[in-house]
Design a protein around this motif. Structure first.
Motif, PDB file in Angstrom:
ATOM      1  N   SER A 253     -13.474  19.106 -34.957  1.00 23.89           N
ATOM      2  CA  SER A 253     -14.429  20.035 -35.565  1.00 23.89           C
ATOM      3  C   SER A 253     -15.513  19.269 -36.309  1.00 23.89           C
ATOM      4  O   SER A 253     -16.677  19.672 -36.314  1.00 23.89           O
ATOM      5  N   VAL A 254     -15.155  18.159 -36.939  1.00 26.54           N
ATOM      6  CA  VAL A 254     -16.157  17.340 -37.628  1.00 26.54           C
ATOM      7  C   VAL A 254     -17.175  16.812 -36.636  1.00 26.54           C
ATOM      8  O   VAL A 254     -18.387  16.831 -36.875  1.00 26.54           O
TER       9      VAL A 254
ATOM     10  N   GLU B  33      -9.167  15.823 -25.007  1.00 23.68           N
ATOM     11  CA  GLU B  33     -10.319  16.391 -24.310  1.00 23.68           C
ATOM     12  C   GLU B  33     -10.605  17.797 -24.825  1.00 23.68           C
ATOM     13  O   GLU B  33      -9.688  18.573 -25.075  1.00 23.68           O
ATOM     14  N   PHE B  34     -11.867  18.100 -25.011  1.00 24.79           N
ATOM     15  CA  PHE B  34     -12.291  19.465 -25.294  1.00 24.79           C
ATOM     16  C   PHE B  34     -13.713  19.629 -24.785  1.00 24.79           C
ATOM     17  O   PHE B  34     -14.369  18.662 -24.380  1.00 24.79           O
ATOM     18  N   TYR B  35     -14.182  20.868 -24.765  1.00 21.22           N
ATOM     19  CA  TYR B  35     -15.501  21.188 -24.234  1.00 21.22           C
ATOM     20  C   TYR B  35     -16.361  21.798 -25.327  1.00 21.22           C
ATOM     21  O   TYR B  35     -15.893  22.632 -26.113  1.00 21.22           O
ATOM     22  N   SER B  36     -17.606  21.384 -25.373  1.00 21.29           N
ATOM     23  CA  SER B  36     -18.597  21.981 -26.257  1.00 21.29           C
ATOM     24  C   SER B  36     -19.596  22.735 -25.394  1.00 21.29           C
ATOM     25  O   SER B  36     -20.174  22.167 -24.462  1.00 21.29           O
ATOM     26  N   ILE B  37     -19.757  24.033 -25.666  1.00 19.71           N
ATOM     27  CA  ILE B  37     -20.736  24.837 -24.939  1.00 19.71           C
ATOM     28  C   ILE B  37     -21.696  25.445 -25.945  1.00 19.71           C
ATOM     29  O   ILE B  37     -21.321  25.731 -27.080  1.00 19.71           O
ATOM     30  N   SER B  38     -22.937  25.591 -25.562  1.00 22.72           N
ATOM     31  CA  SER B  38     -23.915  26.116 -26.511  1.00 22.72           C
ATOM     32  C   SER B  38     -25.060  26.799 -25.779  1.00 22.72           C
ATOM     33  O   SER B  38     -25.413  26.414 -24.661  1.00 22.72           O
ATOM     34  N   ARG B  39     -25.602  27.823 -26.420  1.00 27.16           N
ATOM     35  CA  ARG B  39     -26.827  28.460 -25.941  1.00 27.16           C
ATOM     36  C   ARG B  39     -27.704  28.739 -27.154  1.00 27.16           C
ATOM     37  O   ARG B  39     -27.249  29.310 -28.151  1.00 27.16           O
ATOM     38  N   SER B  40     -28.964  28.322 -27.091  1.00 25.74           N
ATOM     39  CA  SER B  40     -29.907  28.490 -28.189  1.00 25.74           C
ATOM     40  C   SER B  40     -31.099  29.321 -27.752  1.00 25.74           C
ATOM     41  O   SER B  40     -31.623  29.134 -26.646  1.00 25.74           O
ATOM     42  N   LEU B  41     -31.515  30.236 -28.615  1.00 32.27           N
ATOM     43  CA  LEU B  41     -32.688  31.067 -28.390  1.00 32.27           C
ATOM     44  C   LEU B  41     -33.658  30.837 -29.538  1.00 32.27           C
ATOM     45  O   LEU B  41     -33.328  31.094 -30.697  1.00 32.27           O
TER      46      LEU B  41
ATOM     47  N   LEU C 112     -34.274  31.443 -35.050  1.00 29.91           N
ATOM     48  CA  LEU C 112     -33.446  30.568 -34.235  1.00 29.91           C
ATOM     49  C   LEU C 112     -32.031  31.115 -34.221  1.00 29.91           C
ATOM     50  O   LEU C 112     -31.457  31.413 -35.262  1.00 29.91           O
ATOM     51  N   TYR C 113     -31.486  31.291 -33.010  1.00 36.15           N
ATOM     52  CA  TYR C 113     -30.112  31.764 -32.837  1.00 36.15           C
ATOM     53  C   TYR C 113     -29.378  30.758 -31.964  1.00 36.15           C
ATOM     54  O   TYR C 113     -29.887  30.367 -30.898  1.00 36.15           O
ATOM     55  N   VAL C 114     -28.197  30.334 -32.394  1.00 37.49           N
ATOM     56  CA  VAL C 114     -27.399  29.389 -31.628  1.00 37.49           C
ATOM     57  C   VAL C 114     -25.980  29.938 -31.511  1.00 37.49           C
ATOM     58  O   VAL C 114     -25.327  30.204 -32.518  1.00 37.49           O
ATOM     59  N   ALA C 115     -25.510  30.119 -30.270  1.00 39.49           N
ATOM     60  CA  ALA C 115     -24.104  30.452 -30.020  1.00 39.49           C
ATOM     61  C   ALA C 115     -23.446  29.190 -29.492  1.00 39.49           C
ATOM     62  O   ALA C 115     -23.876  28.641 -28.474  1.00 39.49           O
ATOM     63  N   ALA C 116     -22.433  28.701 -30.201  1.00 38.81           N
ATOM     64  CA  ALA C 116     -21.818  27.426 -29.849  1.00 38.81           C
ATOM     65  C   ALA C 116     -20.309  27.559 -29.842  1.00 38.81           C
ATOM     66  O   ALA C 116     -19.716  28.117 -30.768  1.00 38.81           O
ATOM     67  N   GLY C 117     -19.685  27.033 -28.798  1.00 42.84           N
ATOM     68  CA  GLY C 117     -18.235  27.107 -28.671  1.00 42.84           C
ATOM     69  C   GLY C 117     -17.597  25.739 -28.598  1.00 42.84           C
ATOM     70  O   GLY C 117     -18.182  24.790 -28.075  1.00 42.84           O
ATOM     71  N   GLN C 118     -16.394  25.638 -29.133  1.00 39.46           N
ATOM     72  CA  GLN C 118     -15.572  24.445 -29.012  1.00 39.46           C
ATOM     73  C   GLN C 118     -14.275  24.897 -28.339  1.00 39.46           C
ATOM     74  O   GLN C 118     -13.472  25.610 -28.933  1.00 39.46           O
ATOM     75  N   ILE C 119     -14.082  24.507 -27.080  1.00 36.63           N
ATOM     76  CA  ILE C 119     -13.027  25.071 -26.246  1.00 36.63           C
ATOM     77  C   ILE C 119     -12.033  23.966 -25.871  1.00 36.63           C
ATOM     78  O   ILE C 119     -12.421  22.907 -25.367  1.00 36.63           O
ATOM     79  N   TYR C 120     -10.744  24.236 -26.103  1.00 42.67           N
ATOM     80  CA  TYR C 120      -9.691  23.245 -25.860  1.00 42.67           C
ATOM     81  C   TYR C 120      -8.981  23.451 -24.527  1.00 42.67           C
ATOM     82  O   TYR C 120      -8.245  22.565 -24.094  1.00 42.67           O
TER      83      TYR C 120
END
Length: 208
Positions: free
Chosen positions: A6-7, A164-172, A178-186
């Motif tokens: 998370s850091v 291993e993990f995945y970072s996904i993000s979408r910014s508008l 400014l809007y940012v949707a960001a995920g940290q998926i294991y």
């Protein structure tokens, strides 16, 4: 281990020049994601598209903050809500939505390609061998810049074991907001579902 990851995730967001108050992650309570019943004509189009992509999704609408997202399924819960940040989670990971006013800085510094994203990562002190950029998309419509990415991380702990993990993000970026949707998926098996959720993410225009 997840606290360490998370850091890294927050470090990435900060390195991208998004200055937000971080959402505090809490264990999800047994409460389902809420939704408003009032609808706007623009909202109807957004909802129809989201349901078409994921009919079994869990809808979240905040008309106060002008935010819409169709979460992957009913297992996702609202886990935190603070000024500037709304957080959701389930056993596979978390998705946070950040929102802020923009003086144009974020709008002007939107990454244009995977090279820009890689530079952000390395400038944040994350070695190239720790990440792989899986996807990057960028577009602009009606003055709103829209970009998204998926990054796979493989990061060692102090004992040299890799996780291993995945970072996904979408910014508008509208230039004013400014809007940012960001995920940290294991869990790799739900990455596509979470990408679909971020695809549904939208901000709603005010009536005034």
């Amino acid at each position: 281990m997840r606290g360490y990851l998370s850091v890294v995730f927050i470090l990435f967001l900060l390195s991208a020049a998004f200055i937000f108050t971080a959402c505090g992650y809490e264990e999800p309570e047994n409460n389902s994601v809420g939704a408003y019943t009032e609808e706007k004509s623009t909202l109807e189009d957004i909802r129809l598209a989201a349901v078409g992509e994921n009919p079994a999704g869990q809808e979240f609408i905040s008309q106060d903050e002008g935010i819409y997202i169709m979460l992957p399924d009913s297992e996702w819960r609202l886990s935190s809500e603070e000024d500037g940040c709304i957080g959701f989670s389930d056993d596979s990971g978390l998705i946070n939505i950040y929102y802020s006013d923009d003086d144009g800085s974020a709008y002007d510094s939107v990454p244009q390609n995977t090279g820009d994203v890689a530079e952000i990562m390395t400038n944040a002190g994350i070695p190239e061998e720790w990440f792989e950029i899986i996807k990057f998309d960028s577009s602009s419509e009606n003055g709103v810049k829209d970009y998204s990415y998926t990054i796979r991380f493989n990061i060692p702990d102090e004992e040299g074991n890799y996780s291993e993990f995945y970072s996904i993000s979408r910014s508008l970026c509208s230039g004013e907001k400014l809007y940012v949707a960001a995920g940290q998926i294991y869990d790799e098996t739900v990455v596509v579902q979470c990408e679909t959720a971020l695809k549904s993410f939208a901000f709603l225009e005010n009536d005034d």
